[in-house]
Design a protein around this motif. Structure first.
Motif, short mmCIF file in Angstrom:
data_model
loop_
_atom_site.label_atom_id
_atom_site.label_comp_id
_atom_site.label_asym_id
_atom_site.label_seq_id
_atom_site.Cartn_x
_atom_site.Cartn_y
_atom_site.Cartn_z
N HIS A 7 0.87 -1.19 0.00
CA HIS A 7 0.00 0.00 0.00
C HIS A 7 0.90 1.23 0.00
O HIS A 7 1.33 1.70 1.05
CB HIS A 7 -0.92 -0.04 1.23
CG HIS A 7 -1.91 1.07 1.28
ND1 HIS A 7 -3.01 1.07 2.12
CD2 HIS A 7 -2.00 2.24 0.58
CE1 HIS A 7 -3.71 2.18 1.94
NE2 HIS A 7 -3.11 2.91 1.02
N HIS A 42 -4.44 6.03 -5.90
CA HIS A 42 -5.89 6.10 -5.65
C HIS A 42 -6.70 5.90 -6.93
O HIS A 42 -6.39 6.51 -7.96
CB HIS A 42 -6.25 7.46 -5.05
CG HIS A 42 -5.79 7.63 -3.64
ND1 HIS A 42 -6.45 7.08 -2.56
CD2 HIS A 42 -4.72 8.28 -3.13
CE1 HIS A 42 -5.81 7.40 -1.45
NE2 HIS A 42 -4.75 8.13 -1.76
N GLU A 90 -5.68 1.63 -4.92
CA GLU A 90 -6.48 1.76 -3.70
C GLU A 90 -7.79 2.40 -4.12
O GLU A 90 -7.83 3.56 -4.51
CB GLU A 90 -5.76 2.63 -2.66
CG GLU A 90 -6.59 2.78 -1.40
CD GLU A 90 -6.01 3.78 -0.39
OE1 GLU A 90 -5.02 4.46 -0.70
OE2 GLU A 90 -6.60 3.89 0.70
N SER A 118 -11.15 0.62 -0.15
CA SER A 118 -11.03 1.74 0.78
C SER A 118 -12.33 2.52 0.91
O SER A 118 -13.16 2.52 0.01
CB SER A 118 -9.97 2.72 0.29
OG SER A 118 -8.73 2.43 0.86
N HIS A 120 -12.94 6.53 2.23
CA HIS A 120 -12.37 7.78 2.76
C HIS A 120 -13.45 8.83 2.95
O HIS A 120 -13.15 10.00 3.14
CB HIS A 120 -11.33 8.38 1.80
CG HIS A 120 -10.16 7.50 1.51
ND1 HIS A 120 -10.05 6.74 0.38
CD2 HIS A 120 -9.02 7.27 2.21
CE1 HIS A 120 -8.90 6.07 0.38
NE2 HIS A 120 -8.25 6.37 1.48
N HIS A 173 -7.01 0.45 6.05
CA HIS A 173 -7.35 1.26 7.25
C HIS A 173 -8.82 1.27 7.65
O HIS A 173 -9.53 2.25 7.39
CB HIS A 173 -6.86 2.68 7.06
CG HIS A 173 -7.15 3.31 5.69
ND1 HIS A 173 -8.40 3.36 5.13
CD2 HIS A 173 -6.33 3.91 4.79
CE1 HIS A 173 -8.35 3.97 3.96
NE2 HIS A 173 -7.10 4.31 3.72
N ASP A 241 1.29 2.64 3.88
CA ASP A 241 0.51 3.67 3.17
C ASP A 241 1.43 4.85 2.82
O ASP A 241 1.07 6.01 2.96
CB ASP A 241 -0.65 4.13 4.06
CG ASP A 241 -1.80 4.76 3.29
OD1 ASP A 241 -1.63 5.01 2.08
OD2 ASP A 241 -2.85 5.01 3.91
ZN LIG Z 1 -6.45 5.44 2.10
#
Ligand SMILES: [Zn+2]
Ligand SMILES: [Zn+2]
Length: 272
Positions: A7, A42, A90, A118, A120, A173, A241
Motif C-alpha cells: 500500500h 488512488h 487503492e 477503501s 475515505h 485502514h 501507506d
Molecule cells: Zn487510504
C-alpha cells in the motif's frame, strides 16, 4: 520483519498524491531490503461526484486513460529495478449497482495485479451525498449534526459492503475516520463489531496500517479490533501507506511487536 509493502503511492503524471516517482519508491524499497513493493495509487471515480483534487474523476472513460498511463509508467520503471513490483490501486468503493457495473468493466480493462478496498468518505445511504474526510477537515467544511451521524454510520456500512463485494485483495485502514476524531464514541462499537464479523465470515484479508501512529496516535485499526481479528484468524498484512520514500517501512518494527504480542500469526502476502 515484513520486508514489503503493498500500500504505497506515487506522484505519477502529476495527478496522484504521492510525493515521489515510481523509480524513487523502488530504489528506496531496495535500499531498505524489501523483497517486494506494491504501488497502489488512488482509484477514485464516481459519476456526479464533486472532483476536489486532480486524482478524483467523475467519468470512468477519462479515468481509464489516466490509469492506463500510470500503470505503464510503473511497469516501465520496474524493469530498471531488481525488486519484484506489483501494480494495483487503492479503490474508493461504492455499493450501487451502477458504480459496480462501471468498476467491473474498468477492473477488467486495467488488468492490474491487485486492488485494495477503501472508504475515505462520509456519505448518505445511497451515496448521492459524499464528503471526503480529508477535504472536509482541510477546507473546514461544516456538516450539521444529523448529517454527520448518518455519514459516520454509512462510512462503516460502506466498509462492510466493500468486504462483501469480493473485489479486493485486502481492505485498507478500517477505522481511518478516527484521524479526524470521528467514529470514536462507544455508540459506533456495534458497527466495528459488524466489520469484524464480516471479515471473519469470509476470512477476508485486511491491513494493519502504520500511518495511524502519526495521524491518530495508534495504528489502524484499534488494538482491541486487532485482538478480536487475531482470535478469529483473519489474514493480516502490514502497510505503511507511504506517500513518500521517507514513509516506506515506517513503524514496521512496532507493528511486528504488536502482532507478536497478540499472537497474530496469519499473515497475508502475494507469493508464499
Ligand atoms: Zn487510504
Ligand atoms: Zn493509501
Amino acid at each position: 520483519m515484513q520486508a514489503f509493502s503493498y500500500h504505497t503511492h506515487t506522484n505519477s503524471l502529476g495527478i496522484f498524491d504521492g510525493r515521489n516517482t515510481p523509480d524513487e519508491m523502488m530504489s528506496k524499497a531496495e535500499s531498505l531490503g524489501f523483497t517486494e513493493l506494491g504501488i497502489s495509487n488512488h482509484l477514485i471515480c464516481k459519476p456526479g461526484a464533486y472532483c476536489w483534487s486532480s486524482q478524483n474523476f467523475d467519468d470512468f472513460a477519462k479515468a481509464e486513460t489516466v490509469y492506463l498511463k500510470t500503470i505503464e509508467e510503473i511497469r516501465e520503471a520496474a524493469v530498471r529495478h531488481k525488486i519484484k513490483v506489483y501494480v494495483g490501486f487503492e479503490v474508493d468503493y461504492y455499493k450501487s449497482s451502477d458504480w459496480r457495473r462501471e468498476f467491473e468493466r474498468l477492473k477488467n480493462r486495467l488488468n492490474v495485479d491487485y486492488m485494495i478496498g477503501s472508504t475515505h468518505n462520509l456519505m448518505n445511504q445511497d451515496a448521492s451525498w459524499v464528503q471526503n474526510i480529508y477535504h472536509m477537515t482541510r477546507s473546514n467544511i461544516k456538516v450539521d449534526e444529523d448529517t454527520l451521524r448518518d455519514g459516520i454510520k454509512n462510512y462503516w456500512l460502506n466498509v462492510i459492503e466493500s468486504i462483501k463485494s469480493g473485489y479486493f485483495d485486502f481492505i485498507a485502514h478500517l477505522d481511518v475516520i478516527k484521524i479526524f476524531g470521528l467514529g470514536l464514541e462507544p455508540e459506533w462499537d456495534e458497527y466495528k463489531w459488524m466489520v469484524i464479523e464480516t471479515l471473519d465470515k469470509s476470512k477476508h484479508p485486511f491491513e494493519l496500517n502504520t500511518s495511524g501512529w502519526t495521524k491518530a496516535g495508534e495504528q489502524h485499526p484499534h488494538t482491541w479490533m486487532l485482538k478480536e481479528l487475531a482470535k478469529r484468524d483473519v489474514p493480516i498484512v502490514i502497510s505503511d501507506d507511504a506517500h513518500s520514500v521517507d514513509l516506506l517501512g515506517r513503524y514496521f518494527s512496532e507493528a511486528e511487536n504488536l502482532l507478536s504480542e497478540l499472537h497474530y500469526t496469519n499473515r497475508w502476502k502475494f507469493s508464499k
